[in-house]
Write a protein that holds these residues in place. Structure first.
Motif, PDB file in Angstrom:
ATOM      1  N   THR A   1       0.835  -1.307  -0.059  1.00 25.03           N
ATOM      2  CA  THR A   1       0.013  -0.120   0.102  1.00 25.03           C
ATOM      3  C   THR A   1       0.868   1.153   0.107  1.00 25.03           C
ATOM      4  N   ASN A   2       1.791   1.244   0.845  1.00 22.17           N
ATOM      5  CA  ASN A   2       2.644   2.545   1.067  1.00 22.17           C
ATOM      6  C   ASN A   2       3.573   2.601  -0.261  1.00 22.17           C
ATOM      7  N   THR A   3       3.916   1.732  -0.747  1.00 23.06           N
ATOM      8  CA  THR A   3       4.907   1.788  -1.985  1.00 23.06           C
ATOM      9  C   THR A   3       4.007   2.082  -3.150  1.00 23.06           C
ATOM     10  N   CYS A   4       2.830   1.768  -3.183  1.00 26.93           N
ATOM     11  CA  CYS A   4       1.923   2.217  -4.612  1.00 26.93           C
ATOM     12  C   CYS A   4       1.646   3.596  -4.409  1.00 26.93           C
ATOM     13  N   LYS A   5       1.187   4.288  -2.857  1.00 27.25           N
ATOM     14  CA  LYS A   5       0.892   5.522  -2.709  1.00 27.25           C
ATOM     15  C   LYS A   5       2.289   6.536  -2.933  1.00 27.25           C
ATOM     16  N   GLN A   6       3.432   6.071  -2.673  1.00 27.91           N
ATOM     17  CA  GLN A   6       4.433   6.773  -3.036  1.00 27.91           C
ATOM     18  C   GLN A   6       4.684   6.923  -4.583  1.00 27.91           C
ATOM     19  N   ILE A   7       4.574   5.684  -5.370  1.00 29.87           N
ATOM     20  CA  ILE A   7       4.666   5.709  -6.698  1.00 29.87           C
ATOM     21  C   ILE A   7       3.438   6.627  -7.569  1.00 29.87           C
ATOM     22  N   GLU A   8       2.386   6.601  -6.942  1.00 29.11           N
ATOM     23  CA  GLU A   8       1.125   7.477  -7.254  1.00 29.11           C
ATOM     24  C   GLU A   8       1.456   8.985  -7.206  1.00 29.11           C
ATOM     25  N   LYS A   9       2.167   9.248  -6.072  1.00 35.50           N
ATOM     26  CA  LYS A   9       2.341  10.649  -5.665  1.00 35.50           C
ATOM     27  C   LYS A   9       3.468  11.073  -6.591  1.00 35.50           C
ATOM     28  N   LYS A  10       4.509  10.184  -7.071  1.00 31.97           N
ATOM     29  CA  LYS A  10       5.555  10.690  -7.767  1.00 31.97           C
ATOM     30  C   LYS A  10       5.074  10.905  -9.223  1.00 31.97           C
ATOM     31  N   LEU A  11       4.201   9.904  -9.654  1.00 33.35           N
ATOM     32  CA  LEU A  11       3.439   9.967 -10.869  1.00 33.35           C
ATOM     33  C   LEU A  11       2.752  11.164 -11.297  1.00 33.35           C
ATOM     34  N   GLU A  12       2.032  11.505 -10.218  1.00 36.26           N
ATOM     35  CA  GLU A  12       0.857  12.813 -10.210  1.00 36.26           C
ATOM     36  C   GLU A  12       1.975  14.045 -10.354  1.00 36.26           C
ATOM     37  N   GLU A  13       3.289  14.076  -9.520  1.00 34.33           N
ATOM     38  CA  GLU A  13       4.098  15.205  -9.447  1.00 34.33           C
ATOM     39  C   GLU A  13       4.940  15.248 -10.992  1.00 34.33           C
ATOM     40  N   THR A  14       5.281  14.149 -11.430  1.00 36.83           N
ATOM     41  CA  THR A  14       5.842  14.024 -12.827  1.00 36.83           C
ATOM     42  C   THR A  14       4.812  14.584 -14.194  1.00 36.83           C
ATOM     43  N   LYS A  15       3.702  14.156 -13.758  1.00 36.92           N
ATOM     44  CA  LYS A  15       2.440  14.625 -15.012  1.00 36.92           C
ATOM     45  C   LYS A  15       2.461  16.106 -14.619  1.00 36.92           C
ATOM     46  N   ARG A  16       2.560  16.722 -13.689  1.00 39.52           N
ATOM     47  CA  ARG A  16       2.150  18.162 -13.733  1.00 39.52           C
ATOM     48  C   ARG A  16       3.295  18.693 -14.207  1.00 39.52           C
ATOM     49  N   LYS A  17       4.554  18.044 -13.801  1.00 41.06           N
ATOM     50  CA  LYS A  17       5.979  18.825 -14.032  1.00 41.06           C
ATOM     51  C   LYS A  17       5.759  19.092 -15.783  1.00 41.06           C
ATOM     52  N   ILE A  18       5.836  17.960 -16.509  1.00 37.84           N
ATOM     53  CA  ILE A  18       5.748  17.708 -17.785  1.00 37.84           C
ATOM     54  C   ILE A  18       4.620  18.552 -18.618  1.00 37.84           C
ATOM     55  N   TYR A  19       3.436  18.286 -18.060  1.00 39.88           N
ATOM     56  CA  TYR A  19       2.266  18.936 -18.930  1.00 39.88           C
ATOM     57  C   TYR A  19       2.141  20.666 -18.511  1.00 39.88           C
ATOM     58  N   LYS A  20       2.607  20.975 -17.334  1.00 36.98           N
ATOM     59  CA  LYS A  20       2.622  22.522 -17.206  1.00 36.98           C
ATOM     60  C   LYS A  20       3.714  23.038 -17.886  1.00 36.98           C
ATOM     61  N   ASN A  21       4.722  22.575 -18.607  1.00 37.13           N
ATOM     62  CA  ASN A  21       5.985  23.189 -19.094  1.00 37.13           C
ATOM     63  C   ASN A  21       6.022  22.643 -20.629  1.00 37.13           C
ATOM     64  N   LEU A  22       5.196  22.556 -21.205  1.00 33.75           N
ATOM     65  CA  LEU A  22       5.102  21.791 -22.676  1.00 33.75           C
ATOM     66  C   LEU A  22       5.648  23.012 -23.620  1.00 33.75           C
ATOM     67  N   THR A  23       6.665  22.549 -24.624  1.00 34.03           N
ATOM     68  CA  THR A  23       6.869  23.310 -25.478  1.00 34.03           C
ATOM     69  C   THR A  23       5.883  23.508 -26.769  1.00 34.03           C
ATOM     70  N   ALA A  24       6.022  24.352 -27.641  1.00 31.26           N
ATOM     71  CA  ALA A  24       5.171  24.508 -28.832  1.00 31.26           C
ATOM     72  C   ALA A  24       5.134  22.941 -29.428  1.00 31.26           C
ATOM     73  N   TRP A  25       6.374  22.509 -29.776  1.00 33.48           N
ATOM     74  CA  TRP A  25       6.310  21.425 -30.658  1.00 33.48           C
ATOM     75  C   TRP A  25       5.699  20.468 -29.735  1.00 33.48           C
ATOM     76  N   GLN A  26       5.728  20.226 -28.549  1.00 33.32           N
ATOM     77  CA  GLN A  26       5.139  19.204 -27.750  1.00 33.32           C
ATOM     78  C   GLN A  26       3.582  19.153 -27.656  1.00 33.32           C
ATOM     79  N   ARG A  27       3.233  20.566 -27.769  1.00 27.87           N
ATOM     80  CA  ARG A  27       1.631  20.669 -27.968  1.00 27.87           C
ATOM     81  C   ARG A  27       1.219  20.341 -29.338  1.00 27.87           C
ATOM     82  N   VAL A  28       1.707  20.586 -30.403  1.00 28.56           N
ATOM     83  CA  VAL A  28       1.714  20.187 -31.720  1.00 28.56           C
ATOM     84  C   VAL A  28       1.688  18.454 -31.835  1.00 28.56           C
ATOM     85  N   GLN A  29       2.642  17.965 -30.938  1.00 26.10           N
ATOM     86  CA  GLN A  29       2.370  16.364 -30.947  1.00 26.10           C
ATOM     87  C   GLN A  29       1.011  15.983 -30.068  1.00 26.10           C
TER      88      GLN A  29
END
Length: 317
Positions: A32-60
């Motif tokens: 349970t704890n391991t899954c929660k840690q991965i979920e937390k890291k996954l959410e942080e990674t998503k936010r970091k990637i999608y909040k800083n998209l380049t113009a080309w990444q938005r085209v993709q």
């Protein structure tokens, strides 16, 4: 789910989460704890990637194979009320351009849009969303029909451009697009345009003149695609990322330059991550735009539209 190159860190974490959950199901180990840690890291990674998209990444993202296309939006917004209409009454029915009558939130609209395919067979059938002259003439026929009966128009834009083939030019591709732009400028009913994917060149402008032009967050709108721009300037597609930045084609750039009226937010990760939320948001923005326009007289509607487009490109030194 298909992943783009910049989404690979997300894929790795999702794979880790799946494996962790499987271990927990198949053994007595408490993960349970391991899954929660991965979920937390996954959410942080998503936010970091999608909040800083380049113009080309938005085209993709705008080209993501799982992204909802025009007919997905129409079916979700209109349900069984959509009645598709066919043909330009001159040459043939263009499958890259779809249109018909439908109800959105109880209001009747004439809906027109470019449709891409889901696999090789349907992409060929839809000509990859690239309309021929008969497609634009079909769109104009439907819009003039809507004007005759006082029905507002909604257009969904998603095209890599108008079809550039020899036959299309022989049948008057340039004239068909120019005629649509002229007629849409003076159409006597409200026009709401929504860019749901790619908005490339005259192919997009052929159904893109409206009282309200709405652009989804991860779409692009430009006179030319980044690849074509790169091939013209550098004789190669290798500089497409640089071209995308220089073209200022993202929704943020378009709104800043007052070339579109509003940006429709998408779920984290793009429209394909949560289609239901996407469709609801698009419906809300269309309804809001129509409510702002419905009480205007015909004279006011056309005058405001003409004034809006006349001001584009003005500058002072």
């Amino acid at each position: 789910m298909e992943y783009l190159d910049f989404e690979l860190p997300i894929k790795e974490l999702e794979d880790q989460l799946d494996k962790c959950q499987i271990i927990g199901q198949e053994s007595d180990v408490d993960v349970t704890n391991t899954c929660k840690q991965i979920e937390k890291k996954l959410e942080e990674t998503k936010r970091k990637i999608y909040k800083n998209l380049t113009a080309w990444q938005r085209v993709q993202l705008s080209r993501h194979p799982n992204r909802p296309y025009t007919m997905d939006h129409i079916n979700a917004l209109c349900g069984d009320s959509f009645l598709e209409l066919f043909g330009d009454r001159g040459f043939k029915d263009d499958k890259a351009m779809v249109g018909g009558l439908g109800k959105i939130d109880g209001q009747s609209f004439m809906i027109v849009g470019q449709q891409k395919g889901y696999n090789t067979k349907t992409r060929q059938y839809r000509n990859f969303g690239m309309a021929n002259p008969e497609g634009y003439r079909k769109a104009l026929r439907l819009m003039k029909m809507a004007e005759k009966f006082g029905i507002p128009v909604v257009t969904f834009i998603d095209t890599p451009g108008a079809y550039p083939g020899l036959e299309a030019e022989e049948r008057g591709q340039g004239e068909a697009i120019a005629r649509n732009i002229l007629e849409m400028c003076r159409l006597k009913v409200p026009i709401i345009c929504v860019i749901v994917g790619e908005g490339a060149s005259g192919g997009a402008l052929g159904i893109g003149v409206g009282d309200r032009v709405l652009m989804m967050e991860n779409t692009w709108y430009s006179v030319i695609s980044p690849e074509s721009c790169s091939s013209i300037l550098w004789k190669s597609w290798e500089h497409k990322e640089t071209a995308a930045e220089a073209l200022k084609l993202t929704s943020t750039d378009m709104k800043k330059q007052k070339l579109v009226d509003d940006v429709i937010p998408e779920p984290l990760g793009g429209a394909h991550y949560d289609r239901e939320t996407t469709f609801k948001t698009v419906q809300q923005y269309i309804t809001k735009a129509y409510n702002e326009l419905k009480d205007l007289s015909t004279t006011e509607l056309v005058a405001q539209r003409m004034d809006k487009y006349s001001k584009m490109g003005e500058y002072k030194e």
